[in-house]
Write a protein that holds these residues in place. Sequence first.
Motif, PDB file in Angstrom:
ATOM      1  N   ASP A  89       0.874  -1.292  -0.171  1.00  0.00           N
ATOM      2  CA  ASP A  89      -0.091   0.022   0.144  1.00  0.00           C
ATOM      3  C   ASP A  89       0.720   1.093  -0.025  1.00  0.00           C
ATOM      4  O   ASP A  89       0.535   2.377  -0.590  1.00  0.00           O
ATOM      5  CB  ASP A  89      -1.035  -0.037   1.232  1.00  0.00           C
ATOM      6  N   ALA A  90       1.864   1.186   0.647  1.00  0.00           N
ATOM      7  CA  ALA A  90       2.881   2.446   0.955  1.00  0.00           C
ATOM      8  C   ALA A  90       3.093   2.941  -0.524  1.00  0.00           C
ATOM      9  O   ALA A  90       3.274   3.728  -1.112  1.00  0.00           O
ATOM     10  CB  ALA A  90       3.989   2.292   1.627  1.00  0.00           C
ATOM     11  N   HIS A  91       3.786   1.778  -1.438  1.00  0.00           N
ATOM     12  CA  HIS A  91       3.961   2.195  -2.916  1.00  0.00           C
ATOM     13  C   HIS A  91       2.834   2.490  -3.696  1.00  0.00           C
ATOM     14  O   HIS A  91       3.236   3.455  -4.386  1.00  0.00           O
ATOM     15  CB  HIS A  91       4.819   0.596  -3.210  1.00  0.00           C
ATOM     16  N   HIS A  92       1.810   1.907  -3.439  1.00  0.00           N
ATOM     17  CA  HIS A  92       0.639   2.433  -4.352  1.00  0.00           C
ATOM     18  C   HIS A  92       0.240   3.623  -4.234  1.00  0.00           C
ATOM     19  O   HIS A  92       0.263   4.521  -5.032  1.00  0.00           O
ATOM     20  CB  HIS A  92      -0.549   1.372  -3.876  1.00  0.00           C
ATOM     21  N   ASP A  93       0.309   4.184  -2.979  1.00  0.00           N
ATOM     22  CA  ASP A  93      -0.073   5.469  -2.586  1.00  0.00           C
ATOM     23  C   ASP A  93       1.000   6.439  -3.111  1.00  0.00           C
ATOM     24  O   ASP A  93       0.635   7.301  -3.577  1.00  0.00           O
ATOM     25  CB  ASP A  93       0.032   5.511  -0.917  1.00  0.00           C
ATOM     26  N   ARG A  94       2.301   5.977  -2.828  1.00  0.00           N
ATOM     27  CA  ARG A  94       3.478   7.078  -3.196  1.00  0.00           C
ATOM     28  C   ARG A  94       3.482   7.124  -5.094  1.00  0.00           C
ATOM     29  O   ARG A  94       3.436   8.279  -5.505  1.00  0.00           O
ATOM     30  CB  ARG A  94       4.772   6.561  -2.877  1.00  0.00           C
ATOM     31  N   LYS A  95       3.159   5.976  -5.432  1.00  0.00           N
ATOM     32  CA  LYS A  95       3.321   5.838  -6.910  1.00  0.00           C
ATOM     33  C   LYS A  95       2.118   6.603  -7.593  1.00  0.00           C
ATOM     34  O   LYS A  95       2.288   7.228  -8.770  1.00  0.00           O
ATOM     35  CB  LYS A  95       3.220   4.483  -7.372  1.00  0.00           C
ATOM     36  N   ALA A  96       1.056   6.784  -6.823  1.00  0.00           N
ATOM     37  CA  ALA A  96      -0.235   7.535  -7.631  1.00  0.00           C
ATOM     38  C   ALA A  96       0.188   8.765  -7.413  1.00  0.00           C
ATOM     39  O   ALA A  96      -0.248   9.611  -8.214  1.00  0.00           O
ATOM     40  CB  ALA A  96      -1.470   7.092  -6.335  1.00  0.00           C
ATOM     41  N   MET A  97       0.943   9.294  -6.266  1.00  0.00           N
ATOM     42  CA  MET A  97       1.193  10.829  -6.263  1.00  0.00           C
ATOM     43  C   MET A  97       2.171  11.278  -7.490  1.00  0.00           C
ATOM     44  O   MET A  97       1.969  12.112  -8.141  1.00  0.00           O
ATOM     45  CB  MET A  97       2.247  10.934  -4.920  1.00  0.00           C
ATOM     46  N   PHE A  98       3.117  10.262  -8.130  1.00  0.00           N
ATOM     47  CA  PHE A  98       3.764  10.337  -9.173  1.00  0.00           C
ATOM     48  C   PHE A  98       3.059  10.474 -10.528  1.00  0.00           C
ATOM     49  O   PHE A  98       3.207  11.369 -11.392  1.00  0.00           O
ATOM     50  CB  PHE A  98       4.884   9.644  -9.248  1.00  0.00           C
ATOM     51  N   MET A  99       2.063   9.525 -10.730  1.00  0.00           N
ATOM     52  CA  MET A  99       1.246   9.353 -11.691  1.00  0.00           C
ATOM     53  C   MET A  99       0.383  10.245 -12.178  1.00  0.00           C
ATOM     54  O   MET A  99      -0.046  10.812 -13.049  1.00  0.00           O
ATOM     55  CB  MET A  99       0.650   7.955 -11.895  1.00  0.00           C
ATOM     56  N   SER A 100      -0.193  10.903 -10.885  1.00  0.00           N
ATOM     57  CA  SER A 100      -1.017  12.059 -11.008  1.00  0.00           C
ATOM     58  C   SER A 100      -0.325  13.373 -11.571  1.00  0.00           C
ATOM     59  O   SER A 100      -0.977  14.190 -12.232  1.00  0.00           O
ATOM     60  CB  SER A 100      -1.464  12.642  -9.570  1.00  0.00           C
ATOM     61  N   LEU A 101       0.932  13.318 -11.716  1.00  0.00           N
ATOM     62  CA  LEU A 101       1.697  14.358 -12.416  1.00  0.00           C
ATOM     63  C   LEU A 101       2.012  14.139 -13.905  1.00  0.00           C
ATOM     64  O   LEU A 101       2.471  15.219 -14.719  1.00  0.00           O
ATOM     65  CB  LEU A 101       3.043  14.689 -11.843  1.00  0.00           C
ATOM     66  N   MET A 102       1.212  12.954 -14.307  1.00  0.00           N
ATOM     67  CA  MET A 102       1.782  12.497 -15.494  1.00  0.00           C
ATOM     68  C   MET A 102       0.574  12.695 -16.594  1.00  0.00           C
ATOM     69  O   MET A 102       0.279  11.680 -17.358  1.00  0.00           O
ATOM     70  CB  MET A 102       2.446  11.168 -15.769  1.00  0.00           C
ATOM     71  N   THR A 103      -0.229  13.706 -16.440  1.00  0.00           N
ATOM     72  CA  THR A 103      -1.412  13.800 -17.460  1.00  0.00           C
ATOM     73  C   THR A 103      -0.880  14.083 -18.678  1.00  0.00           C
ATOM     74  O   THR A 103       0.175  14.666 -18.850  1.00  0.00           O
ATOM     75  CB  THR A 103      -2.434  14.904 -16.897  1.00  0.00           C
ATOM     76  N   PRO A 104      -1.596  13.926 -19.717  1.00  0.00           N
ATOM     77  CA  PRO A 104      -1.363  14.016 -21.053  1.00  0.00           C
ATOM     78  C   PRO A 104      -0.929  15.513 -21.209  1.00  0.00           C
ATOM     79  O   PRO A 104       0.107  16.006 -21.829  1.00  0.00           O
ATOM     80  CB  PRO A 104      -2.323  13.873 -22.110  1.00  0.00           C
ATOM     81  N   ALA A 105      -1.734  16.468 -20.793  1.00  0.00           N
ATOM     82  CA  ALA A 105      -1.672  17.827 -20.813  1.00  0.00           C
ATOM     83  C   ALA A 105      -0.289  18.465 -20.188  1.00  0.00           C
ATOM     84  O   ALA A 105       0.495  19.240 -20.494  1.00  0.00           O
ATOM     85  CB  ALA A 105      -2.738  18.782 -20.113  1.00  0.00           C
ATOM     86  N   ALA A 106      -0.013  17.873 -19.062  1.00  0.00           N
ATOM     87  CA  ALA A 106       1.233  17.944 -18.302  1.00  0.00           C
ATOM     88  C   ALA A 106       2.595  17.482 -19.027  1.00  0.00           C
ATOM     89  O   ALA A 106       3.574  18.247 -19.059  1.00  0.00           O
ATOM     90  CB  ALA A 106       1.296  17.437 -16.874  1.00  0.00           C
ATOM     91  N   VAL A 107       2.332  16.607 -19.588  1.00  0.00           N
ATOM     92  CA  VAL A 107       3.616  15.860 -20.362  1.00  0.00           C
ATOM     93  C   VAL A 107       3.822  16.832 -21.535  1.00  0.00           C
ATOM     94  O   VAL A 107       4.901  17.117 -21.738  1.00  0.00           O
ATOM     95  CB  VAL A 107       3.142  14.621 -20.920  1.00  0.00           C
ATOM     96  N   GLN A 108       2.826  17.100 -22.232  1.00  0.00           N
ATOM     97  CA  GLN A 108       2.988  18.179 -23.389  1.00  0.00           C
ATOM     98  C   GLN A 108       3.650  19.427 -22.961  1.00  0.00           C
ATOM     99  O   GLN A 108       4.097  20.055 -23.624  1.00  0.00           O
ATOM    100  CB  GLN A 108       1.470  18.526 -23.979  1.00  0.00           C
ATOM    101  N   ARG A 109       3.242  19.941 -21.691  1.00  0.00           N
ATOM    102  CA  ARG A 109       3.571  21.305 -21.109  1.00  0.00           C
ATOM    103  C   ARG A 109       5.168  21.230 -20.967  1.00  0.00           C
ATOM    104  O   ARG A 109       5.846  22.266 -21.246  1.00  0.00           O
ATOM    105  CB  ARG A 109       2.957  21.656 -20.044  1.00  0.00           C
ATOM    106  N   LEU A 110       5.599  20.067 -20.431  1.00  0.00           N
ATOM    107  CA  LEU A 110       7.049  20.052 -20.216  1.00  0.00           C
ATOM    108  C   LEU A 110       7.756  20.050 -21.597  1.00  0.00           C
ATOM    109  O   LEU A 110       8.884  20.334 -21.818  1.00  0.00           O
ATOM    110  CB  LEU A 110       7.279  18.391 -19.299  1.00  0.00           C
ATOM    111  N   GLY A 111       7.027  19.088 -22.413  1.00  0.00           N
ATOM    112  CA  GLY A 111       7.766  19.197 -23.863  1.00  0.00           C
ATOM    113  C   GLY A 111       7.893  20.383 -24.444  1.00  0.00           C
ATOM    114  O   GLY A 111       8.785  20.723 -25.027  1.00  0.00           O
TER     115      GLY A 111
END
Length: 415
Positions: A89-111
């Motif tokens: 669960d600790a991994h799941h919770d932390r990983k969800a935090m990272f994946m919340s940053l990876m929306t298509p719009a956010a990925v485009q913005r960084l690009g």
Amino acid sequence: MATIPTDRSPDSTLTFLRTGYPFIGQRCERYGSDIFQTRLLLEPTICLRGRAAAELFYDTERFVRENAMPTRGQRTLTGRGGVQGLDGDAHHDRKAMFMSLMTPAAVQRLGQLFTDEWQARLPAWVLAGTVTLHPEIASMLTRAVCAWAGVPLSDGEADRRTADLQAMIDSAGAVGPRHWRGRLGRKRSESWAGDLVERVRDGSLAAPEDTALRVIAEHRDGTGRPLPRPIAAVELLNVIRPTVAVARFVVFAALALHDHPAWQQRVRGDDDATEQFVQEVRRYYPFFPVSAARVRRDFDWRGYHFPQGRRVLLDLYGTDHDPALWPEPERFRPERFAGWRGDPFALVPQGGGGHLTGHRCAGEWITIELMKRAVSVLTEVIRYDVPPQDLAVDLRRMPTLPASGFVVTTVRRTG
Ligand code: HEM
């Protein structure tokens, strides 16, 4: 019960470091087996390669990450207490935090931030005449990812931060001075990242909503507590550092365009061809050689016994070069990805399995986007010459690069 083929050497750590990326693959060929056991860092270690092995390795019911990464790597590359070493669960919770940053719009913005940085630097490239791609791209990526992550970065500190981030990446498989530079880079970077998190928390620094800095500073774990400062610092660096590491893949993309000039034409304005090209760069060129885990509890697989606590390495490079998966693996052939439907256990330069459920790299979409942007600038926005230089990629060095860092001359804008 079958016996796992076993390397008789009392310890293979030095041989591994001297052989580099081909270490596991060579032994798999020797034993005619995708599994063998050896001793590394004075511990018995099971080494695996191939698709079935990757599927096994990313089964979180069978493996854990706690204490899997050697301490040397934690002191340099990853830090301690971050998502890489968590389970359940600790991994799941932390990983969800990272994946919340990876929306298509956010990925485009960084690009877009990366492309903008590059455009802004072009006049200086044109004036300079000679440019070494690796440090230049790393510096542009540092600026782009800091802007994206909500991290203020003054012109005066950008070079220092880039150097520290680069030192951490470069120390991954190193002993001696490279290792110590990595440790120092991590120490300074963690202190910087920790200060940023504290300033967001005490209100003295405003980080825009949805940026990595804000999300990490405000994240609460399963028990409702904010991340302790050192761990928040490690996680912020888990976004910034690997984005800067994409500079290595950009250099490999430039090398591939140089070695396979027909692709310069094929990728131009063609998103499918660019995607195939980028996937083949990620498959073909070496980056992280292995990933490490430990057996959660005793189990048997294909007649072999895996005892609880045993360290297991998955050969990422070897799986990406496994002839059973990739015909003629030593040929650079982007066409192999035409119509490829994706397979989470076959192409594993950034790990395998699911992004949310397992330890697969959180930044894979970012990596692909940044590489595509780079290919587009290199083939559509600028022209350059590649003078004679040492472009050899030493497979004994981990992580490796073309020796020269890829020098280009007479850079000019197209059109
Ligand atoms: C050069 C490009 C990159 C390479 C080669 C790479 C490679 C990897 C590898 C091999 C793993 C470990 C997989 C495993 O544990 O089995 C990983 C994990 C991770 N990567 Fe990347 N990565 C890259 C870019 C990025 C970027 C751009 C980000 C974020 C912006 C990122 C964030 C992470 C995180 C947070 C993890 C830990 C995931 C977890 O343990 O659940 N990486 N990466």
